[in-house]
Design a protein around this motif. Structure first.
Motif, PDB file in Angstrom:
ATOM      1  N   HIS A   1     100.838  -6.795 -17.357  1.00 65.29           N
ATOM      2  CA  HIS A   1      99.790  -7.158 -16.406  1.00 65.29           C
ATOM      3  C   HIS A   1     100.093  -8.508 -15.767  1.00 65.29           C
ATOM      4  O   HIS A   1     100.505  -9.436 -16.453  1.00 65.29           O
ATOM      5  CB  HIS A   1      98.435  -7.244 -17.113  1.00 65.29           C
ATOM      6  CG  HIS A   1      97.940  -5.933 -17.599  1.00 65.29           C
ATOM      7  ND1 HIS A   1      98.300  -5.407 -18.824  1.00 65.29           N
ATOM      8  CD2 HIS A   1      97.126  -5.027 -17.031  1.00 65.29           C
ATOM      9  CE1 HIS A   1      97.710  -4.237 -18.982  1.00 65.29           C
ATOM     10  NE2 HIS A   1      96.996  -3.985 -17.901  1.00 65.29           N
TER      11      HIS A   1
ATOM     12  N   GLN B   1      94.275  -9.750 -24.486  1.00 63.77           N
ATOM     13  CA  GLN B   1      94.637  -9.851 -23.069  1.00 63.77           C
ATOM     14  C   GLN B   1      93.538 -10.563 -22.281  1.00 63.77           C
ATOM     15  O   GLN B   1      93.814 -11.406 -21.432  1.00 63.77           O
ATOM     16  CB  GLN B   1      94.879  -8.461 -22.480  1.00 63.77           C
ATOM     17  CG  GLN B   1      96.133  -7.785 -22.976  1.00 63.77           C
ATOM     18  CD  GLN B   1      96.222  -6.347 -22.499  1.00 63.77           C
ATOM     19  OE1 GLN B   1      95.217  -5.642 -22.416  1.00 63.77           O
ATOM     20  NE2 GLN B   1      97.435  -5.912 -22.191  1.00 63.77           N
ATOM     21  N   ARG B   2      92.289 -10.203 -22.559  1.00 59.92           N
ATOM     22  CA  ARG B   2      91.159 -10.824 -21.864  1.00 59.92           C
ATOM     23  C   ARG B   2      91.136 -12.329 -22.134  1.00 59.92           C
ATOM     24  O   ARG B   2      90.934 -13.134 -21.231  1.00 59.92           O
ATOM     25  CB  ARG B   2      89.850 -10.161 -22.296  1.00 59.92           C
ATOM     26  CG  ARG B   2      88.668 -10.555 -21.460  1.00 59.92           C
ATOM     27  CD  ARG B   2      87.401  -9.748 -21.702  1.00 59.92           C
ATOM     28  NE  ARG B   2      87.245  -9.199 -23.033  1.00 59.92           N
ATOM     29  CZ  ARG B   2      87.375  -7.905 -23.348  1.00 59.92           C
ATOM     30  NH1 ARG B   2      87.673  -7.027 -22.412  1.00 59.92           N
ATOM     31  NH2 ARG B   2      87.202  -7.482 -24.581  1.00 59.92           N
TER      32      ARG B   2
ATOM     33  N   VAL C   1      93.090  -3.941 -12.257  1.00 54.94           N
ATOM     34  CA  VAL C   1      92.587  -3.684 -13.603  1.00 54.94           C
ATOM     35  C   VAL C   1      91.349  -4.546 -13.836  1.00 54.94           C
ATOM     36  O   VAL C   1      91.419  -5.769 -13.719  1.00 54.94           O
ATOM     37  CB  VAL C   1      93.667  -4.021 -14.654  1.00 54.94           C
ATOM     38  CG1 VAL C   1      93.145  -3.805 -16.054  1.00 54.94           C
ATOM     39  CG2 VAL C   1      94.926  -3.211 -14.404  1.00 54.94           C
ATOM     40  N   PRO C   2      90.204  -3.914 -14.180  1.00 62.18           N
ATOM     41  CA  PRO C   2      89.007  -4.712 -14.476  1.00 62.18           C
ATOM     42  C   PRO C   2      89.214  -5.546 -15.744  1.00 62.18           C
ATOM     43  O   PRO C   2      89.821  -5.081 -16.713  1.00 62.18           O
ATOM     44  CB  PRO C   2      87.908  -3.675 -14.699  1.00 62.18           C
ATOM     45  CG  PRO C   2      88.458  -2.381 -14.208  1.00 62.18           C
ATOM     46  CD  PRO C   2      89.948  -2.484 -14.237  1.00 62.18           C
TER      47      PRO C   2
ATOM     48  N   ASP D   1      97.851  -1.673  -8.733  1.00 65.23           N
ATOM     49  CA  ASP D   1      96.872  -1.066  -9.623  1.00 65.23           C
ATOM     50  C   ASP D   1      95.981  -2.178 -10.170  1.00 65.23           C
ATOM     51  O   ASP D   1      96.372  -2.907 -11.082  1.00 65.23           O
ATOM     52  CB  ASP D   1      97.613  -0.339 -10.752  1.00 65.23           C
ATOM     53  CG  ASP D   1      96.699   0.408 -11.698  1.00 65.23           C
ATOM     54  OD1 ASP D   1      95.497   0.573 -11.372  1.00 65.23           O
ATOM     55  OD2 ASP D   1      97.179   0.825 -12.762  1.00 65.23           O
TER      56      ASP D   1
ATOM     57  N   ARG E   1      98.299  -4.173 -12.734  1.00 69.20           N
ATOM     58  CA  ARG E   1      99.246  -3.583 -13.681  1.00 69.20           C
ATOM     59  C   ARG E   1     100.595  -3.438 -12.981  1.00 69.20           C
ATOM     60  O   ARG E   1     100.698  -2.856 -11.911  1.00 69.20           O
ATOM     61  CB  ARG E   1      98.752  -2.220 -14.156  1.00 69.20           C
ATOM     62  CG  ARG E   1      99.604  -1.607 -15.258  1.00 69.20           C
ATOM     63  CD  ARG E   1      99.086  -0.249 -15.746  1.00 69.20           C
ATOM     64  NE  ARG E   1      97.714   0.075 -15.467  1.00 69.20           N
ATOM     65  CZ  ARG E   1      96.656  -0.268 -16.229  1.00 69.20           C
ATOM     66  NH1 ARG E   1      96.841  -0.952 -17.330  1.00 69.20           N
ATOM     67  NH2 ARG E   1      95.433   0.080 -15.890  1.00 69.20           N
TER      68      ARG E   1
ATOM     69  N   ASP F   1      87.163  -6.335 -18.039  1.00 71.47           N
ATOM     70  CA  ASP F   1      86.545  -5.771 -19.247  1.00 71.47           C
ATOM     71  C   ASP F   1      87.288  -4.555 -19.806  1.00 71.47           C
ATOM     72  O   ASP F   1      86.948  -4.067 -20.880  1.00 71.47           O
ATOM     73  CB  ASP F   1      85.071  -5.443 -19.012  1.00 71.47           C
ATOM     74  CG  ASP F   1      84.859  -4.414 -17.915  1.00 71.47           C
ATOM     75  OD1 ASP F   1      85.839  -3.943 -17.317  1.00 71.47           O
ATOM     76  OD2 ASP F   1      83.684  -4.086 -17.659  1.00 71.47           O
ATOM     77  N   SER F   2      88.327  -4.094 -19.129  1.00 73.40           N
ATOM     78  CA  SER F   2      89.109  -2.971 -19.655  1.00 73.40           C
ATOM     79  C   SER F   2      90.311  -3.440 -20.484  1.00 73.40           C
ATOM     80  O   SER F   2      91.005  -2.628 -21.078  1.00 73.40           O
ATOM     81  CB  SER F   2      89.591  -2.061 -18.524  1.00 73.40           C
ATOM     82  OG  SER F   2      90.609  -2.702 -17.776  1.00 73.40           O
ATOM     83  N   LEU F   3      90.550  -4.748 -20.503  1.00 77.34           N
ATOM     84  CA  LEU F   3      91.673  -5.290 -21.268  1.00 77.34           C
ATOM     85  C   LEU F   3      91.317  -5.395 -22.742  1.00 77.34           C
ATOM     86  O   LEU F   3      90.144  -5.416 -23.117  1.00 77.34           O
ATOM     87  CB  LEU F   3      92.027  -6.687 -20.744  1.00 77.34           C
ATOM     88  CG  LEU F   3      92.494  -6.777 -19.298  1.00 77.34           C
ATOM     89  CD1 LEU F   3      92.694  -8.241 -18.909  1.00 77.34           C
ATOM     90  CD2 LEU F   3      93.771  -5.988 -19.080  1.00 77.34           C
ATOM     91  N   THR F   4      92.340  -5.504 -23.570  1.00 77.73           N
ATOM     92  CA  THR F   4      92.119  -5.740 -24.992  1.00 77.73           C
ATOM     93  C   THR F   4      91.547  -7.157 -25.141  1.00 77.73           C
ATOM     94  O   THR F   4      91.694  -7.992 -24.228  1.00 77.73           O
ATOM     95  CB  THR F   4      93.436  -5.649 -25.794  1.00 77.73           C
ATOM     96  OG1 THR F   4      94.281  -6.735 -25.396  1.00 77.73           O
ATOM     97  CG2 THR F   4      94.130  -4.310 -25.571  1.00 77.73           C
TER      98      THR F   4
END
Length: 132
Positions: A69, A41-42, A32-33, A30, A63, A35-38
């Motif tokens: 992640h 996390q980013r 994960v982009p 899976d 994921r 920019d979709s992380l908190t």
């Protein structure tokens, strides 16, 4: 592994661990982009990739089944004529904190990695008692 091109030519690839070469083809994780992380996390993902090597590409984030992640980084400068290019990775939790290897979830390891870990630690598969 043998790769055949549309013109009929081919090449053969060899690696020490199948998982490293085919992880994103066979297992279809899976993705994960970034920019979709908190934000936490980013920050962890970007700091990890930047610390890996100056020419590291953007982090590749997947994921795990448990919800954590995996953050991987590839850098052309780490390529070796014999070993090729290898990724470095970490696992982070929902807070962006790196998860220690010994605290990672067993189900997050591929069957191949689970078998390798059993061999390295001389542990039988769950529920199997080894003769003494």
């Amino acid at each position: 592994m043998k790769v055949v091109f549309t013109d009929g030519s081919w090449c053969r690839l060899n690696c020490f661990r199948r998982e490293c070469l085919t992880r994103h083809i066979v297992d279809q994780p899976d993705l994960v982009p970034l920019d979709s992380l908190t934000p936490a996390q980013r920050s962890t993902a970007e700091a990890f990739a930047a610390a890996h090597a100056p020419d590291a590409g953007p982090p590749l984030i997947t994921r795990n089944p448990c919800g954590c992640h995996r953050v991987a980084a590839l850098a052309p400068s780490t390529a070796d004529g014999f070993f090729g290019i290898s990724d470095r990775s970490i696992v982070m939790d929902a807070d962006g904190t790196e998860v220690d290897l010994l605290k990672q979830h067993w189900e997050d390891f591929s069957p191949e990695s689970q078998e390798e870990l059993r061999r390295l630690h001389h542990r039988p598969p769950s529920g199997v008692v080894s003769p003494k």
